[in-house]
Scaffold this motif. Structure first.
Motif, PDB file in Angstrom:
ATOM      1  N   CYS A 163       0.817  -1.131   0.002  1.00  0.00           N
ATOM      2  CA  CYS A 163       0.045  -0.129  -0.081  1.00  0.00           C
ATOM      3  C   CYS A 163       0.820   1.267  -0.006  1.00  0.00           C
ATOM      4  O   CYS A 163       1.617   1.649   0.893  1.00  0.00           O
ATOM      5  CB  CYS A 163      -0.815  -0.077   1.069  1.00  0.00           C
ATOM      6  SG  CYS A 163      -1.854   1.434   1.256  1.00  0.00           S
ATOM      7  N   PHE A 164       0.742   1.972  -0.920  1.00  0.00           N
ATOM      8  CA  PHE A 164       1.688   3.356  -1.281  1.00  0.00           C
ATOM      9  C   PHE A 164       1.262   4.098  -0.012  1.00  0.00           C
ATOM     10  O   PHE A 164       1.999   4.724   0.447  1.00  0.00           O
ATOM     11  CB  PHE A 164       1.276   3.986  -2.539  1.00  0.00           C
ATOM     12  CG  PHE A 164       1.783   3.222  -3.783  1.00  0.00           C
ATOM     13  CD1 PHE A 164       2.683   2.323  -3.631  1.00  0.00           C
ATOM     14  CD2 PHE A 164       1.213   3.584  -5.032  1.00  0.00           C
ATOM     15  CE1 PHE A 164       3.196   1.624  -4.913  1.00  0.00           C
ATOM     16  CE2 PHE A 164       1.730   2.941  -6.191  1.00  0.00           C
ATOM     17  CZ  PHE A 164       2.654   2.136  -6.359  1.00  0.00           C
ATOM     18  N   ALA A 165       0.063   4.113   0.470  1.00  0.00           N
ATOM     19  CA  ALA A 165      -0.435   5.326   1.194  1.00  0.00           C
ATOM     20  C   ALA A 165      -0.341   4.734   2.745  1.00  0.00           C
ATOM     21  O   ALA A 165      -0.607   5.531   3.607  1.00  0.00           O
ATOM     22  CB  ALA A 165      -1.805   5.534   0.866  1.00  0.00           C
ATOM     23  N   ASN A 166       0.020   3.427   2.966  1.00  0.00           N
ATOM     24  CA  ASN A 166       0.105   3.043   4.367  1.00  0.00           C
ATOM     25  C   ASN A 166      -1.446   2.992   4.913  1.00  0.00           C
ATOM     26  O   ASN A 166      -1.201   3.590   5.983  1.00  0.00           O
ATOM     27  CB  ASN A 166       1.476   3.509   4.967  1.00  0.00           C
ATOM     28  CG  ASN A 166       1.643   2.500   6.320  1.00  0.00           C
ATOM     29  OD1 ASN A 166       1.269   1.473   6.362  1.00  0.00           O
ATOM     30  ND2 ASN A 166       2.455   3.127   7.207  1.00  0.00           N
ATOM     31  N   ALA A 167      -2.309   2.753   4.207  1.00  0.00           N
ATOM     32  CA  ALA A 167      -3.612   3.246   4.788  1.00  0.00           C
ATOM     33  C   ALA A 167      -4.059   2.297   5.945  1.00  0.00           C
ATOM     34  O   ALA A 167      -3.593   1.293   6.165  1.00  0.00           O
ATOM     35  CB  ALA A 167      -4.802   3.348   3.749  1.00  0.00           C
ATOM     36  N   GLN A 168      -4.722   3.055   6.733  1.00  0.00           N
ATOM     37  CA  GLN A 168      -5.315   2.006   8.105  1.00  0.00           C
ATOM     38  C   GLN A 168      -6.492   1.308   7.649  1.00  0.00           C
ATOM     39  O   GLN A 168      -7.308   1.729   7.163  1.00  0.00           O
ATOM     40  CB  GLN A 168      -5.694   3.025   9.204  1.00  0.00           C
ATOM     41  CG  GLN A 168      -4.733   4.048   9.610  1.00  0.00           C
ATOM     42  CD  GLN A 168      -3.382   3.530   9.967  1.00  0.00           C
ATOM     43  OE1 GLN A 168      -3.287   2.663  10.553  1.00  0.00           O
ATOM     44  NE2 GLN A 168      -2.111   3.707   9.369  1.00  0.00           N
ATOM     45  N   SER A 169      -6.224  -0.139   8.121  1.00  0.00           N
ATOM     46  CA  SER A 169      -7.487  -0.885   7.828  1.00  0.00           C
ATOM     47  C   SER A 169      -8.547  -0.545   9.042  1.00  0.00           C
ATOM     48  O   SER A 169      -8.440  -0.094  10.155  1.00  0.00           O
ATOM     49  CB  SER A 169      -6.805  -2.391   8.235  1.00  0.00           C
ATOM     50  OG  SER A 169      -7.835  -3.294   8.556  1.00  0.00           O
ATOM     51  N   SER A 170      -9.672  -1.040   8.224  1.00  0.00           N
ATOM     52  CA  SER A 170     -11.032  -0.704   9.134  1.00  0.00           C
ATOM     53  C   SER A 170     -11.021  -1.812  10.403  1.00  0.00           C
ATOM     54  O   SER A 170     -11.935  -1.633  11.298  1.00  0.00           O
ATOM     55  CB  SER A 170     -12.243  -0.759   8.319  1.00  0.00           C
ATOM     56  OG  SER A 170     -12.269  -2.066   7.687  1.00  0.00           O
ATOM     57  N   HIS A 171     -10.068  -3.043  10.207  1.00  0.00           N
ATOM     58  CA  HIS A 171     -10.252  -3.844  11.284  1.00  0.00           C
ATOM     59  C   HIS A 171      -9.500  -3.365  12.684  1.00  0.00           C
ATOM     60  O   HIS A 171      -9.506  -3.851  13.596  1.00  0.00           O
ATOM     61  CB  HIS A 171      -9.224  -5.022  10.976  1.00  0.00           C
ATOM     62  CG  HIS A 171      -9.797  -5.531   9.709  1.00  0.00           C
ATOM     63  ND1 HIS A 171     -11.093  -5.882   9.472  1.00  0.00           N
ATOM     64  CD2 HIS A 171      -9.137  -5.869   8.454  1.00  0.00           C
ATOM     65  CE1 HIS A 171     -11.065  -6.326   8.076  1.00  0.00           C
ATOM     66  NE2 HIS A 171      -9.905  -6.274   7.576  1.00  0.00           N
ATOM     67  N   GLN A 172      -9.056  -2.100  12.546  1.00  0.00           N
ATOM     68  CA  GLN A 172      -8.407  -1.652  13.740  1.00  0.00           C
ATOM     69  C   GLN A 172      -9.376  -1.210  14.702  1.00  0.00           C
ATOM     70  O   GLN A 172     -10.655  -1.220  14.620  1.00  0.00           O
ATOM     71  CB  GLN A 172      -7.763  -0.117  13.301  1.00  0.00           C
ATOM     72  CG  GLN A 172      -6.392  -0.265  12.707  1.00  0.00           C
ATOM     73  CD  GLN A 172      -5.761   1.074  12.565  1.00  0.00           C
ATOM     74  OE1 GLN A 172      -6.519   1.758  11.667  1.00  0.00           O
ATOM     75  NE2 GLN A 172      -4.920   1.370  12.888  1.00  0.00           N
ATOM     76  N   ASN A 173      -9.149  -0.933  16.017  1.00  0.00           N
ATOM     77  CA  ASN A 173     -10.011  -0.663  17.177  1.00  0.00           C
ATOM     78  C   ASN A 173     -10.650   0.555  16.763  1.00  0.00           C
ATOM     79  O   ASN A 173     -10.188   1.426  16.281  1.00  0.00           O
ATOM     80  CB  ASN A 173      -9.348  -0.795  18.373  1.00  0.00           C
ATOM     81  CG  ASN A 173      -8.380   0.345  18.685  1.00  0.00           C
ATOM     82  OD1 ASN A 173      -8.614   1.569  18.498  1.00  0.00           O
ATOM     83  ND2 ASN A 173      -7.272  -0.051  19.262  1.00  0.00           N
ATOM     84  N   ILE A 174     -11.830   0.564  17.513  1.00  0.00           N
ATOM     85  CA  ILE A 174     -12.813   1.906  17.269  1.00  0.00           C
ATOM     86  C   ILE A 174     -12.071   3.152  17.681  1.00  0.00           C
ATOM     87  O   ILE A 174     -12.088   4.166  16.939  1.00  0.00           O
ATOM     88  CB  ILE A 174     -14.066   1.545  18.084  1.00  0.00           C
ATOM     89  CG1 ILE A 174     -15.006   2.556  17.639  1.00  0.00           C
ATOM     90  CG2 ILE A 174     -13.864   1.672  19.748  1.00  0.00           C
ATOM     91  CD1 ILE A 174     -15.827   2.191  16.361  1.00  0.00           C
ATOM     92  N   SER A 175     -11.269   3.140  18.466  1.00  0.00           N
ATOM     93  CA  SER A 175     -10.754   4.741  18.906  1.00  0.00           C
ATOM     94  C   SER A 175      -9.772   5.024  17.704  1.00  0.00           C
ATOM     95  O   SER A 175      -9.800   6.085  17.339  1.00  0.00           O
ATOM     96  CB  SER A 175      -9.879   4.714  20.135  1.00  0.00           C
ATOM     97  OG  SER A 175      -8.771   3.581  20.076  1.00  0.00           O
TER      98      SER A 175
END
Lengths: 449, 68
Positions: free
Chosen positions: A100-112
């Motif tokens: 991922c070029f953008a090193n985007a954050q996965s939606s699997h991360q915690n809610i905060s």
């Protein structure tokens, strides 16, 4: 000049030849010697590396303090106006790709974390201000816009963002997407089209799930096919964007091209992006070796080889409105039998009849090639002359064209500042700067998030 | 085949000094050739391209073949 890939300080670089390979070598006083492959074999470096036709940007935003690549942007040293400007609408994503070029954050991360990411996103008012800034910077013919991320379809107000851009005067807006939401709902695709979306830039790494398991961490082929079907049904021009990774999908280029040709004219083209080592990528040695690189000439030769000569290497020409080592393109007409005729005749490719600057022509070129254009039976304009076949030819050029293009992004190992200062793909930031895409990903992204 | 237009303005070939006549010409762009009906010189075959054609269809083809 380049930078040290470890400390990112500017260092001199030496370009030299070994056999039919061209390398860059740079020395950082603190971190040692770095060597990177730049070019290999045919088409030859000398024939390809022509003097580009750059257009100086109209506005200078930042002062030169530390020099390239730290002062973006744009600073007074930048030599090329943007063709396409990216607006990153979010850093959230509904995938967690290995690359991922953008090193985007996965939606699997915690809610905060998710809430935090959402709070960092551009508001619709900020996007409007960025649009206004971009219109000021390109008054004659507004920049082409790419809405990107993260995954931009995560934002519920995406149709509104597209419609606002079109209403404000941007003739071409494309969506950079993994296609999941487009696969899930044809109605969603229709909504985007009705909002004024010009084209879908669809992540598409191949026709085998094994490939997606390696590049994206999950089986995605069905979703990709579904997304394409929905775009076809809604007559939304689509370009397949292939991240080419050594030992993963470099041997599957030919079958991707064959697949795309069968889906013309709605599939407008394929855009290859040889893997770059920034953002997120799986384990790497300390320094990418020759085998970790897909160079432009290697990609061109692979296309010819893997299509059995149907697409010849002579069909491709370097980018002249940026830096020739960054990109290539080939234009084709697809016949009724799905045969390809090359339009990039190298001996006849300069048209001097247009009064537009080269970069305005380039923006129009992309808009024409990557948007779906319906075949319209021409009306007779003259009762005196019969031009029906000529009209047919024009319509054919518009609606049955197909392009194969590539963009070789630079990372900290192979960054060449001469290329960077001619970059024509810029990222617009919240504080209304334009940062060349590779500089953004290597140096500036962290500071802007 | 009788062509449906004529040389109403009395245009002449500047080289041969002959009146242009309706005729078939072949336009070639890269590898595509197609016939069009235009006024041509009966002797040397020179073709008259009206201004609206040069600035209309011809320019449109050029634009679509243009590179980036």
């Amino acid at each position: 000049m380049s930078i040290c890939p470890i400390c990112k300080k500017r260092v001199p670089v030496e370009r030299y030849q070994e056999g039919d390979k061209i390398y860059d070598r740079k020395i950082c006083p603190e971190h040692g010697i770095f060597k990177t492959l730049v070019w290999e074999g045919e088409p030859s470096y000398k024939d390809w590396n022509l003097t580009p036709d750059n257009v100086k940007p109209q506005g200078v935003k930042t002062e030169t303090v530390e020099g390239c690549p730290y002062d973006c942007g744009l600073c007074e040293n930048h030599k090329q106006e943007a063709c396409c400007v990216l607006i990153e609408l979010t850093n959230r994503c509904n995938q967690h790709c290995s690359f991922c070029f953008a090193n985007a954050q996965s939606s699997h991360q915690n809610i905060s974390d998710r809430t935090y990411c959402e709070s960092q996103e551009l508001t619709i008012e900020e996007i409007k201000e960025i649009y206004e800034f971009l219109l000021e910077q390109s008054p004659d013919r507004p920049f082409n816009i790419q809405l990107s991320g993260g995954e931009p379809t995560i934002r519920k107000d995406l149709p509104e963002i597209i419609a606002m851009g079109r209403e404000m005067g941007f003739p071409y807006i494309q969506l950079n997407t993994n296609g999941r939401k487009l696969a899930d709902s044809r109605e969603y695709v229709r909504t985007l089209k009705q909002a004024g979306l010009s084209s879908v830039f669809l992540q598409f790494d191949g026709l085998k799930d094994d490939i997606y398991l390696k590049t994206r961490g999950e089986r995605l082929l069905d979703k990709k096919i579904k997304a394409i079907e929905h775009c076809i049904c809604e007559q939304l021009g689509t370009v397949l964007v292939v991240t080419v990774v050594p030992k993963v999908n470099e041997d599957h280029i030919g079958e991707i091209i064959e697949f795309a040709i069968k889906k013309t004219p709605y599939l407008r083209g394929i855009h290859f992006q040889p893997v770059s080592y920034f953002g997120r990528f799986p384990g790497m040695p300390e320094m990418p070796g020759d085998d970790d690189r897909i160079t432009i000439p290697k990609l061109i030769r692979n296309i010819e080889l893997q299509t059995g000569g149907k697409v010849k290497k002579e069909a491709f020409v370097p980018l002249m409105t940026g830096h020739p080592l960054c990109s290539f393109h080939g234009n084709f007409i697809v016949g009724p039998d799905k045969s390809l005729t090359s339009l990039s005749d190298q001996s006849k490719r300069s048209c001097l009849c247009s009064k537009d600057t080269s970069i305005i022509r380039a923006r129009n070129y992309i808009a024409r090639k990557w948007s779906w254009q319906a075949y319209k039976k021409p009306l007779a304009e003259s009762t005196e002359y019969n031009f029906s076949e000529w009209d047919d030819y024009i319509q054919n050029l518009k609606s049955n064209s197909f392009s194969i293009t590539a963009m070789a992004f630079q990372d900290a190992w192979n960054l060449d500042l001469k290329r960077l200062e001619r970059c024509r793909v810029h990222v617009a930031t919240r504080d209304k700067r334009l940062i060349p895409f590779c500089a953004y990903n290597i140096i500036h992204r962290e500071k802007n998030q | 085949m009788k062509l449906e237009f004529e040389n109403k303005e009395g245009l002449m070939c500047s080289k041969c000094r002959l009146l242009l006549e309706p005729g078939k010409a072949h336009i070639t762009y890269l590898k595509s050739t197609f016939p069009v009906e235009l006024l041509t010189c009966p002797k040397c075959g020179e073709v008259y391209v009206p201004e609206d054609l040069a600035l209309g269809k011809m320019q449109e083809v050029e634009k679509n073949l243009e590179d980036k």
